[in-house]
Enzyme design. Structure first.
Site, PDB file in Angstrom:
ATOM      1  CE  LYS A 173      -1.743   3.169   2.395  1.00  0.00           C
ATOM      2  NZ  LYS A 173      -1.711   4.350   1.301  1.00  0.00           N
ATOM      3  CD  GLU A 248      12.878   5.909   9.073  1.00  0.00           C
ATOM      4  OE1 GLU A 248      12.798   6.783   9.875  1.00  0.00           O
ATOM      5  OE2 GLU A 248      12.909   5.804   7.627  1.00  0.00           O
ATOM      6  CB  CYS A 282      13.105  10.145   8.257  1.00  0.00           C
ATOM      7  SG  CYS A 282      13.827   9.023   6.926  1.00  0.00           S
ATOM      8  CD  GLU A 381       9.777  13.680  10.648  1.00  0.00           C
ATOM      9  OE1 GLU A 381       8.654  13.134  10.769  1.00  0.00           O
ATOM     10  OE2 GLU A 381      10.893  13.198  10.198  1.00  0.00           O
TER      11      GLU A 381
HETATM   12  P1  NDP Z   1       1.534   8.946   7.288  1.00  0.00           P
HETATM   13  O1  NDP Z   1       2.118   8.483   8.375  1.00  0.00           O
HETATM   14  O2  NDP Z   1       0.199   9.275   7.491  1.00  0.00           O
HETATM   15  O3  NDP Z   1       1.641   8.305   6.077  1.00  0.00           O
HETATM   16  C1  NDP Z   1       2.621   7.169   5.788  1.00  0.00           C
HETATM   17  C2  NDP Z   1       2.083   6.030   4.850  1.00  0.00           C
HETATM   18  O4  NDP Z   1       0.852   5.250   5.918  1.00  0.00           O
HETATM   19  C3  NDP Z   1       1.011   6.333   3.847  1.00  0.00           C
HETATM   20  O5  NDP Z   1       1.167   5.083   2.989  1.00  0.00           O
HETATM   21  C4  NDP Z   1      -0.268   6.376   4.518  1.00  0.00           C
HETATM   22  O6  NDP Z   1      -1.207   6.218   3.558  1.00  0.00           O
HETATM   23  C5  NDP Z   1      -0.231   5.331   5.519  1.00  0.00           C
HETATM   24  N1  NDP Z   1      -1.056   5.132   6.547  1.00  0.00           N
HETATM   25  C6  NDP Z   1      -1.823   6.436   7.139  1.00  0.00           C
HETATM   26  N2  NDP Z   1      -2.614   5.943   7.948  1.00  0.00           N
HETATM   27  C7  NDP Z   1      -2.758   4.625   7.864  1.00  0.00           C
HETATM   28  C8  NDP Z   1      -3.342   3.586   8.690  1.00  0.00           C
HETATM   29  N3  NDP Z   1      -4.373   4.182   9.763  1.00  0.00           N
HETATM   30  N4  NDP Z   1      -3.057   2.316   8.672  1.00  0.00           N
HETATM   31  C9  NDP Z   1      -2.323   2.202   7.684  1.00  0.00           C
HETATM   32  N5  NDP Z   1      -1.639   2.852   6.825  1.00  0.00           N
HETATM   33  C10 NDP Z   1      -1.773   4.221   7.251  1.00  0.00           C
HETATM   34  O7  NDP Z   1       2.329  10.295   6.965  1.00  0.00           O
HETATM   35  P2  NDP Z   1       1.911  11.418   6.162  1.00  0.00           P
HETATM   36  O8  NDP Z   1       2.018  11.120   4.627  1.00  0.00           O
HETATM   37  O9  NDP Z   1       0.536  12.064   6.543  1.00  0.00           O
HETATM   38  O10 NDP Z   1       2.876  12.676   6.669  1.00  0.00           O
HETATM   39  C11 NDP Z   1       2.651  13.272   7.834  1.00  0.00           C
HETATM   40  C12 NDP Z   1       4.243  13.410   8.578  1.00  0.00           C
HETATM   41  O11 NDP Z   1       4.689  12.115   8.716  1.00  0.00           O
HETATM   42  C13 NDP Z   1       4.973  14.124   7.826  1.00  0.00           C
HETATM   43  O12 NDP Z   1       4.856  15.659   8.033  1.00  0.00           O
HETATM   44  C14 NDP Z   1       6.391  13.799   8.547  1.00  0.00           C
HETATM   45  O13 NDP Z   1       6.639  14.089   9.731  1.00  0.00           O
HETATM   46  C15 NDP Z   1       5.911  12.290   8.683  1.00  0.00           C
HETATM   47  N6  NDP Z   1       6.472  11.341   7.672  1.00  0.00           N
HETATM   48  C16 NDP Z   1       7.850  10.793   7.816  1.00  0.00           C
HETATM   49  C17 NDP Z   1       8.374  10.054   7.079  1.00  0.00           C
HETATM   50  C18 NDP Z   1       9.590   9.273   7.099  1.00  0.00           C
HETATM   51  O14 NDP Z   1      10.409   9.142   6.279  1.00  0.00           O
HETATM   52  N7  NDP Z   1       9.937   8.932   8.370  1.00  0.00           N
HETATM   53  C19 NDP Z   1       7.552   9.986   5.751  1.00  0.00           C
HETATM   54  C20 NDP Z   1       6.414  10.315   5.626  1.00  0.00           C
HETATM   55  C21 NDP Z   1       6.033  11.245   6.567  1.00  0.00           C
HETATM   56  P3  NDP Z   1      -1.859   7.494   2.909  1.00  0.00           P
HETATM   57  O15 NDP Z   1      -0.874   8.282   2.218  1.00  0.00           O
HETATM   58  O16 NDP Z   1      -2.507   7.033   1.645  1.00  0.00           O
HETATM   59  O17 NDP Z   1      -2.836   8.168   3.816  1.00  0.00           O
END
Ligand code: NDP
Length: 483
Positions: A173, A248, A282, A381
């Site tokens: 996903k 992560e 990250c 973050e």
């Molecule tokens: P999320 O944690 O919401 O998204 C990461 C992944 O998880 C996406 O594929 C998302 O799907 C999915 N997801 C979201 N909710 C669920 C759930 N309940 N169950 C299973 N999967 C889920 O991050 P965001 O994209 O909203 O970004 C928000 C913040 O997260 C950023 O501002 C940053 O601070 C942090 N982040 C950190 C990352 C890293 O590399 N460590 C990468 C991305 C974000 P979908 O996007 O389709 O909702």
């Protein structure tokens, strides 16, 4: 991508229960494509087929598995220009970064192609006479991979490649905001010599299809990269089924600049670390911990370098920083700019929404000065092209500030002192430490992961990935009668 882009469900490309549009954050008039959203029934069907396919795949010969991974890797590398352009178009990172990401993704696959041939196991004598012990690793089963948008191809690949290498089925996903890169990678994988349904693509929102996936008892392991709150929710869902989980999440990485640092090097590391990928990494250098003796000279060069950065359309030549990925992320970034000012930080430059010839989510890279480590801008973050300078009076204070965080992914030091570099390497409480190098940018053949809120579960990448994607079996073998 003008046709509906479909999901790969039990080996078939299928339309979903609804569709979403994806637009280029550099130019909102550019429609990247229309993407199917998988239904709950489709998720169940693909999980059932994945269980069957996994057993068939695990029984493939080693060289047959190796060839599959090698082909995927070689194709990604050969098409890095084309697929990197697509990635930059939908995510917003400059083209050089998009191409580099796709090429690196290819290297994950070729690395794990080689790992397919490495026999992993141990053989020992039992403590009992005439008995041998064979310790081997077997596939976990069906792995759910939930990946973020900031490295849509690389992060997914560093999970998919080891999952397949060690004999697992994958249900992927991707982040719904970067679906085009996900379809492109899935098309390459689907064309390989793999059992029907071994690899699935289930596009849809995290809250709906993502949540169902992590709650499914048909999933044996979950690998996730994203935010801390979502990670905690996934861990809570996983434990209900005692599903293995690896996560992560974010960080608040610090780069310490000591009084003996080469300042031009330090500034170039800070600029790349803070603003590469529009700060949406990250591993971004979001705290710059600078010794008072070089603070003013460092800040002068840092602010000049930040103001000189060329912000623009990700596909335009010479652009050093593209747009923010989405309107929501841009609004959050601008809210952090306001918060920083309210907390008493001085915004030396940037942090403003930018108007460009194309409508998009542009902002100028920003530097906060006179900040303290207890401000929220230095604890949360931001995932934004914003960085904070924290002035310190000594190396000991620098190290204390670096370690004063709930996170612990990467940290770096800029110094010419071997003694301090060595002390820092041993005492920084992060999973990755760099010396005279950026806090961002890691290799694929060695472990990657962090401490604190940054990571949970076994490390990713390199041979360390075997810990998560396999389960250990200990066999005792007797000849049945004394020799
Ligand atoms: P999320 O944690 O919401 O998204 C990461 C992944 O998880 C996406 O594929 C998302 O799907 C999915 N997801 C979201 N909710 C669920 C759930 N309940 N169950 C299973 N999967 C889920 O991050 P965001 O994209 O909203 O970004 C928000 C913040 O997260 C950023 O501002 C940053 O601070 C942090 N982040 C950190 C990352 C890293 O590399 N460590 C990468 C991305 C974000 P979908 O996007 O389709 O909702």
């Amino acid at each position: 991508m003008t046709d509906l882009q479909k999901n790969l469900i039990a080996g078939e490309w299928l339309a979903g229960e609804s569709e979403i549009e994806n637009r280029n954050p550099s130019d909102l008039s550019d429609l990247v494509g229309i993407f199917a959203q998988a239904s709950a029934d489709q998720l169940e069907a693909t999980l059932d087929q994945a269980q069957v396919a996994q057993r068939e795949w695990a029984a493939y010969g080693l060289e047959r598995k190796q060839a599959v991974l090698m082909n995927i890797g070689n194709e990604l590398m050969a098409r890095a220009e084309e697929l990197g352009t697509l990635l930059s178009r939908e995510e917003g990172k400059p083209l050089a970064e998009g191409k580099g990401e796709v090429y690196r993704a290819g290297q994950f696959f070729t690395y794990y192609a080689a790992e397919c041939l490495r026999q992993i196991g141990e053989n020992a004598d039992s403590v009992r006479p005439d008995i041998e012990v064979d310790v081997r690793r077997e596939a976990v089963g069906v792995v759910a991979i939930i990946s973020p948008w900031n490295f849509p191809t690389a992060t997914a690949s560093w999970k998919i490649a080891p999952a397949l290498c060690y004999g697992n089925a994958v249900v992927w996903k991707p982040a719904n905001i970067t679906p085009a890169s996900a379809v492109a990678l899935t098309e390459i994988i689907a064309r390989q010599d793999i059992p029907k349904g071994l690899f699935s693509l289930v596009m849809g929102s995290g809250r709906s299809i993502g949540q169902r996936l992590v709650e499914s008892p048909k999933v044996n392991a979950i690998s996730f990269t994203g935010s801390v709150p979502v990670g905690k929710g996934i861990a809570a869902a996983a434990i209900q089924n005692l599903t293995k989980v690896q996560m992560e999440m974010g960080s608040k990485n610090a780069l310490a600049v000591l009084d003996d640092a080469d300042l031009d090097l330090a500034v170039s590391l800070a600029l790349g670390g803070a603003f590469g990928g529009t700060g949406q990494k990250c591993t971004a250098s979001s705290r710059l911990v600078v010794h008072a003796a070089v603070h003013d000279a460092f800040v002068e060069k840092l602010v000049a370098g930040t103001q000189a950065m060329k912000v623009g359309h990700a596909l335009d030549a010479g652009v050093q920083m593209g747009p923010v990925v989405s309107e929501q992320q841009l609004n959050e970034n601008l809210a952090y700019v306001d918060l920083g000012k309210t907390e008493g930080a001085e915004l030396a430059c940037g942090g403003q929404r930018l108007e460009m010839p194309h409508e998009g989510f542009y902002m100028s890279p920003g530097v906060f000065l006179n900040t303290t480590n207890d401000m929220r801008i230095n604890r949360e973050e931001m995932f934004a092209p914003l960085t904070s300078v924290i002035k310190v009076g000594s190396y000991d204070e620098a190290l204390a500030v670096v370690n004063d965080t709930n996170f612990g992914l990467t940290s770096g030091i800029v110094t010419q002192s071997l003694a301090r570099a060595t002390h820092f390497r041993r005492n920084a409480r992060t999973g990755v430490v760099t010396v005279n190098l950026p806090t961002a940018g890691t290799d694929y053949h060695v472990p990657f992961g962090g401490r604190g809120d940054s990571s949970y579960g076994p490390r990713e990448q390199g041979k360390a990935a075997a810990e998560f994607y396999t389960t250990v079996k200990t066999a005792y073998i007797s000849a049945g009668k004394p020799f």
